[in-house]
Write a protein that holds these residues in place. Structure first.
Motif, PDB file in Angstrom:
ATOM      1  N   UNK A 272      53.729  41.401  47.937  1.00 15.93           N
ATOM      2  CA  UNK A 272      52.767  40.726  47.060  1.00 15.93           C
ATOM      3  C   UNK A 272      51.459  41.512  47.013  1.00 15.93           C
ATOM      4  N   UNK A 273      50.571  41.228  46.063  1.00 15.63           N
ATOM      5  CA  UNK A 273      49.269  41.889  46.049  1.00 15.63           C
ATOM      6  C   UNK A 273      48.515  41.643  47.362  1.00 15.63           C
ATOM      7  N   UNK A 274      47.929  42.696  47.887  1.00 12.35           N
ATOM      8  CA  UNK A 274      47.185  42.621  49.146  1.00 12.35           C
ATOM      9  C   UNK A 274      45.849  43.331  48.971  1.00 12.35           C
ATOM     10  N   UNK A 275      44.777  42.643  49.283  1.00 11.21           N
ATOM     11  CA  UNK A 275      43.454  43.261  49.308  1.00 11.21           C
ATOM     12  C   UNK A 275      42.941  43.196  50.736  1.00 11.21           C
ATOM     13  N   UNK A 276      42.592  44.349  51.272  1.00  7.57           N
ATOM     14  CA  UNK A 276      42.068  44.471  52.636  1.00  7.57           C
ATOM     15  C   UNK A 276      40.576  44.734  52.531  1.00  7.57           C
ATOM     16  N   UNK A 277      39.798  44.005  53.304  1.00 11.09           N
ATOM     17  CA  UNK A 277      38.352  44.168  53.246  1.00 11.09           C
ATOM     18  C   UNK A 277      37.794  44.141  54.667  1.00 11.09           C
ATOM     19  N   UNK A 278      36.868  45.057  54.950  1.00 14.88           N
ATOM     20  CA  UNK A 278      36.315  45.156  56.305  1.00 14.88           C
ATOM     21  C   UNK A 278      34.933  45.783  56.262  1.00 14.88           C
ATOM     22  N   UNK A 279      34.090  45.409  57.214  1.00 12.12           N
ATOM     23  CA  UNK A 279      32.760  45.985  57.326  1.00 12.12           C
ATOM     24  C   UNK A 279      32.823  47.393  57.890  1.00 12.12           C
ATOM     25  N   UNK A 280      32.114  48.314  57.272  1.00 10.00           N
ATOM     26  CA  UNK A 280      32.105  49.718  57.712  1.00 10.00           C
ATOM     27  C   UNK A 280      31.686  49.874  59.172  1.00 10.00           C
ATOM     28  N   UNK A 321      33.685  39.157  49.481  1.00 14.84           N
ATOM     29  CA  UNK A 321      34.927  38.491  49.886  1.00 14.84           C
ATOM     30  C   UNK A 321      35.458  37.640  48.730  1.00 14.84           C
ATOM     31  N   UNK A 322      34.556  36.962  48.033  1.00  6.90           N
ATOM     32  CA  UNK A 322      34.969  36.182  46.857  1.00  6.90           C
ATOM     33  C   UNK A 322      35.567  37.097  45.796  1.00  6.90           C
ATOM     34  N   UNK A 323      34.976  38.261  45.612  1.00  6.79           N
ATOM     35  CA  UNK A 323      35.508  39.228  44.645  1.00  6.79           C
ATOM     36  C   UNK A 323      36.908  39.677  45.036  1.00  6.79           C
ATOM     37  N   UNK A 324      37.167  39.810  46.345  1.00  2.00           N
ATOM     38  CA  UNK A 324      38.498  40.197  46.817  1.00  2.00           C
ATOM     39  C   UNK A 324      39.522  39.117  46.474  1.00  2.00           C
ATOM     40  N   UNK A 325      39.128  37.854  46.614  1.00  7.21           N
ATOM     41  CA  UNK A 325      40.020  36.749  46.241  1.00  7.21           C
ATOM     42  C   UNK A 325      40.342  36.816  44.746  1.00  7.21           C
ATOM     43  N   UNK A 326      39.326  37.034  43.942  1.00  6.98           N
ATOM     44  CA  UNK A 326      39.531  37.105  42.492  1.00  6.98           C
ATOM     45  C   UNK A 326      40.362  38.324  42.103  1.00  6.98           C
ATOM     46  N   UNK A 327      40.193  39.407  42.856  1.00 10.53           N
ATOM     47  CA  UNK A 327      40.990  40.612  42.602  1.00 10.53           C
ATOM     48  C   UNK A 327      42.470  40.344  42.852  1.00 10.53           C
ATOM     49  N   UNK A 328      42.768  39.688  43.953  1.00  3.81           N
ATOM     50  CA  UNK A 328      44.157  39.332  44.254  1.00  3.81           C
ATOM     51  C   UNK A 328      44.699  38.376  43.193  1.00  3.81           C
ATOM     52  N   UNK A 329      43.883  37.407  42.801  1.00  2.31           N
ATOM     53  CA  UNK A 329      44.322  36.451  41.783  1.00  2.31           C
ATOM     54  C   UNK A 329      44.654  37.180  40.481  1.00  2.31           C
ATOM     55  N   UNK A 330      43.823  38.157  40.105  1.00  3.50           N
ATOM     56  CA  UNK A 330      44.089  38.912  38.887  1.00  3.50           C
ATOM     57  C   UNK A 330      45.344  39.744  38.977  1.00  3.50           C
ATOM     58  N   UNK A 331      45.560  40.380  40.148  1.00  5.43           N
ATOM     59  CA  UNK A 331      46.747  41.211  40.339  1.00  5.43           C
ATOM     60  C   UNK A 331      48.014  40.363  40.279  1.00  5.43           C
ATOM     61  N   UNK A 332      47.967  39.188  40.911  1.00  3.54           N
ATOM     62  CA  UNK A 332      49.165  38.344  40.950  1.00  3.54           C
ATOM     63  C   UNK A 332      49.463  37.789  39.573  1.00  3.54           C
ATOM     64  N   UNK A 333      48.422  37.507  38.764  1.00  5.34           N
ATOM     65  CA  UNK A 333      48.626  37.038  37.391  1.00  5.34           C
ATOM     66  C   UNK A 333      49.263  38.132  36.545  1.00  5.34           C
ATOM     67  N   UNK A 334      48.800  39.357  36.719  1.00  7.50           N
ATOM     68  CA  UNK A 334      49.369  40.504  35.992  1.00  7.50           C
ATOM     69  C   UNK A 334      50.813  40.729  36.386  1.00  7.50           C
ATOM     70  N   UNK A 335      51.128  40.515  37.679  1.00  6.55           N
ATOM     71  CA  UNK A 335      52.478  40.720  38.172  1.00  6.55           C
ATOM     72  C   UNK A 335      53.425  39.706  37.551  1.00  6.55           C
ATOM     73  N   UNK A 336      52.973  38.439  37.484  1.00  2.00           N
ATOM     74  CA  UNK A 336      53.796  37.393  36.875  1.00  2.00           C
ATOM     75  C   UNK A 336      54.018  37.679  35.390  1.00  2.00           C
TER      76      UNK A 336
END
Length: 339
Positions: A272-280, A321-336
């Motif tokens: 599934x779409x995966x977005x990884x986010x971490x502090x430098x 972090x909110x942007x990462x959630x929206x990014x995953x949501x967009x990717x999963x919508x495109x996948x469907x």
């Protein structure tokens, strides 16, 4: 008569070896009495914390476990899973729950042993065990497909859910996670209160006192290089310092390395779409050996390094972090749509 006077009297009345033995018995009795008094104090503080911080959500009973959760908003479900030692109020105080609830149905759990959720002692609460619990809880809430975000230890649970129940997870957001086993002496020390018998004594006596003493240092480390934001004052520190939660946190520290060892070769199975986010500048987890390596193992993943941030990005980089959630949501919508 004071304990010191008692010891002196025993020394005068009992000669030789018996004096030494009696002194040892009295000293042990004094120590046990002191520990009992500290345990009563910690119990009082724990009950006080629970009275002052009542449940803000509702409860589910899943396989005999009483789970506390908060639910807000409408739309596609997004599940938030907090890290070790934390609880729902972490996401609440950060503002992330309110942000997600604007466009989604957000569901946030107190994981077993944290906040107001139970942690029965008849189970080992590995990420896999918690994955099953969360899956059953979501089924009770009528959720069969969701975006799942996990922070820190919660990222391990989120990953376990995705691996065990791939049909349940529409997309993953993994924040500040630990995925591969490394040498961590600090984890060994933190795990002490989870030991049988000794751990119970520590978690009810010395550990809460020590945790209070080092709290500012702990916060400096997990938030660094950023300062602790004012909004985090809403996080109920005293709830985190209860003996029950300290023991739950210690148990998760003990499981951290072996669970990473068990999962290390399975990440490529995530489809599934995966977005990884971490502090430098995460001072708790090396993001190059963890998040960056995971990104290389999960070919379809996206990886965002958040500059000038540390471990607590849900607090200090909430919008990202909110942007990462929206990014995953967009990717999963495109996948469907592509299917």
């Amino acid at each position: 008569m004071t304990a010191i006077q008692t010891i002196k009297r025993l020394r005068r009345s009992v000669p030789g070896r018996r004096t030494t033995n009696s002194t040892s018995i009295v000293a042990a009795s004094v120590a046990i009495g002191a520990l009992a008094a500290i345990a009563l104090l910690n119990q009082h503080l724990a009950k006080k914390a629970e009275r002052e911080n009542p449940p803000s959500g509702r409860f589910l009973r899943v396989n005999g476990v009483r789970l506390h959760y908060v639910e807000r908003g409408t739309g596609d479900p997004v599940v938030l899973l907090h890290g070790n030692g934390s609880m729902i109020q972490d996401f609440e105080s950060s503002g992330l729950i309110d942000l997600v609830a604007k466009d989604y149905r957000v569901i946030v759990f107190d994981r077993p042993g944290f906040g107001h959720s139970d942690r029965p002692r008849n189970a080992v609460w590995t990420p896999d065990a918690q994955a099953e619990l969360i899956k059953l809880a979501l089924a009770q809430l009528g959720v069969s497909n969701a975006i799942v975000l996990g922070h820190s230890w919660g990222a391990s649970v989120a990953t376990a859910i995705a691996l065990k129940y791939p049909g349940l997870v529409r997309g993953l957001v993994l924040a500040s996670g630990y995925y591969y086993p490394t040498l961590r002496p600090d984890v060994v020390a933190l795990a002490a209160p989870s030991l049988p018998l000794v751990g119970d004594i520590l978690s009810h006596t010395l550990s809460p006192l020590l945790s209070r003493a080092i709290w500012p240092l702990m916060m400096a480390k997990i938030f660094g290089p950023r300062s602790v934001p004012k909004k985090f004052e809403a996080f109920p520190k005293e709830m985190a310092l209860r003996p029950s939660q300290i023991r739950a946190s210690a148990a998760e520290s003990a499981l951290m390395i072996p669970d990473a060892f068990m999962l290390r070769n399975q990440y490529a199975d995530l489809k599934m779409p995966v977005v990884i986010i971490a502090g430098e500048q995460d001072k708790l987890i090396d993001i190059d050996t963890q998040s960056a390596r995971l990104h290389s193992d999960v070919t379809q993943s996206k990886f965002h390094r958040v500059a000038a941030n540390g471990h607590m990005i849900q607090q200090t980089a909430t919008d990202q972090v909110m942007s990462a959630i929206m990014e995953v949501a967009g990717q999963s919508t495109d996948l469907v749509a592509a299917e």
